[in-house]
Design a protein around this motif. Structure first.
Motif, short mmCIF file in Angstrom:
data_model
loop_
_atom_site.label_atom_id
_atom_site.label_comp_id
_atom_site.label_asym_id
_atom_site.label_seq_id
_atom_site.Cartn_x
_atom_site.Cartn_y
_atom_site.Cartn_z
N CYS A 1 -1.34 6.87 4.99
CA CYS A 1 -2.40 6.04 4.42
C CYS A 1 -1.87 4.59 4.35
O CYS A 1 -0.72 4.33 4.70
CB CYS A 1 -2.80 6.55 3.03
N CYS B 1 3.68 8.19 2.00
CA CYS B 1 2.87 8.68 0.88
C CYS B 1 3.06 10.20 0.76
O CYS B 1 2.86 10.92 1.74
CB CYS B 1 1.39 8.35 1.08
N HIS C 1 -0.48 11.77 1.63
CA HIS C 1 -1.17 11.56 2.91
C HIS C 1 -0.26 11.14 4.06
O HIS C 1 -0.73 11.09 5.19
CB HIS C 1 -2.25 10.49 2.77
N HIS D 1 -5.09 4.48 -0.60
CA HIS D 1 -4.99 5.81 0.02
C HIS D 1 -6.06 6.04 1.09
O HIS D 1 -6.23 7.17 1.56
CB HIS D 1 -4.96 6.90 -1.05
#
Ligand code: ZN
Length: 297
Positions: free
Chosen positions: A184, A178, A181, A162
């Motif tokens: 990432c 993700c 995020h 991440h």
């Protein structure tokens, strides 16, 4: 051989491997179970281990190597529970619940990647080294770290998938997958991210497909960041995506590029060949790591 064996579970996102064995005997008996819903999967693992224990005698301890994120602090109220995971239905699952009732069988729990790092350090590609990192590139991107025989934990456990990379040249149209995020490393370069990029399964992507150039760049960046942040003696790269034969040489070259000559031991292609390596234990590093966890319980 009726006593003295250990029980182990490698709890993965697509399959669970259950085994009885020891580091001396290896895996004596094992099975693979598909990962379905938490209740059925845990019940199937419990049932198989009970039957195996009936045949081989009660295990001395149980080691569980699980996909994450998972609470590893025995003092925490949710010790042994999966935390918020993108894997549908699994958040909050108590991985230890069915096994707490086994009399006199201590349980050791760690992440699947920490367990893989442990077995590779003890028995595989990291033998003789005092620190080792294991990166898995598959359903997710995970990092395990062993330093002087101990797995790295703290706030939680390493979650390098991440971290956020610099965008690879030409990778402009893909937002990443993700749920936390977007872009990432895991969102851009995990197996499901590659499938989302391609619109079909990985096996159907030819060697010269541009997706592999992008993938090699991200994985090279990640290895460079792990080398800079943690300084492990070697990094082992496993997981389903790494089955693509041309990926490892390509990502070594990109790691060399991203390090920019900063780390003196990693300034040549030959040094990188020795630094970024496949698992010596192949597909068995997870379950052997779970057995080693049990032996330390
Ligand atoms: Zn993420």
């Amino acid at each position: 051989m009726t006593r003295g064996l250990y029980a182990a579970i490698e709890a993965g996102g697509t399959k669970w491997v259950c085994a009885l064995g020891s580091s001396a005997d290896g895996v004596v008996t094992s099975t693979r179970l598909p990962t379905v819903d938490p209740q059925s999967t845990l019940a199937a693992a419990h049932r198989w281990l009970e039957q195996a224990a009936h045949t081989f005698g009660p295990p001395r301890a149980l080691g569980i190597a699980s996909f994450g994120p998972v609470e590893l602090d025995p003092a925490a109220p949710h010790y042994g529970c999966l935390l918020d995971t993108p894997k549908r239905g699994w958040s909050g699952t108590d991985l230890l619940a069915p096994f707490r009732a086994w009399p006199g069988v201590p349980i050791a729990l760690d992440t699947d990647v920490n367990a893989a790092a442990l077995s590779e350090q003890a028995l595989g590609a990291g033998r003789g080294l005092d620190s080792l990192a294991y990166l898995t590139i598959g359903t997710g991107i995970g990092l395990g770290v062993v330093v002087h025989g101990r797995m790295l934990h703290g706030l939680l456990h390493p979650e390098a998938g991440h971290l956020t990379p610099r965008r690879a040249a030409g990778d402009t149209g893909f937002a990443g997958i993700c749920p936390f995020h977007g872009d990432c490393f895991e969102g851009l370069a995990s197996g499901p991210a590659l499938v989302a990029r391609l619109g079909h399964e990985l096996g159907d992507a030819p060697d010269d497909h541009p997706v592999w150039t992008i993938e090699a760049d991200y994985l090279g960046q990640l290895c460079a960041q792990v080398a800079l942040a943690l300084s492990p003696r070697r990094i082992v790269l496993g997981g389903g995506v790494m089955q693509h034969a041309k990926l490892l040489p390509a990502l070594r070259a990109r790691a060399l590029h991203w390090l920019g000559g900063y780390l003196p031991p990693l300034r040549t292609a030959a040094a990188m060949d020795d630094y970024l390596v496949p698992p010596a234990l192949g597909q068995r590093s997870g379950i052997l790591g779970a057995l080693l966890l049990a032996e330390r319980a």
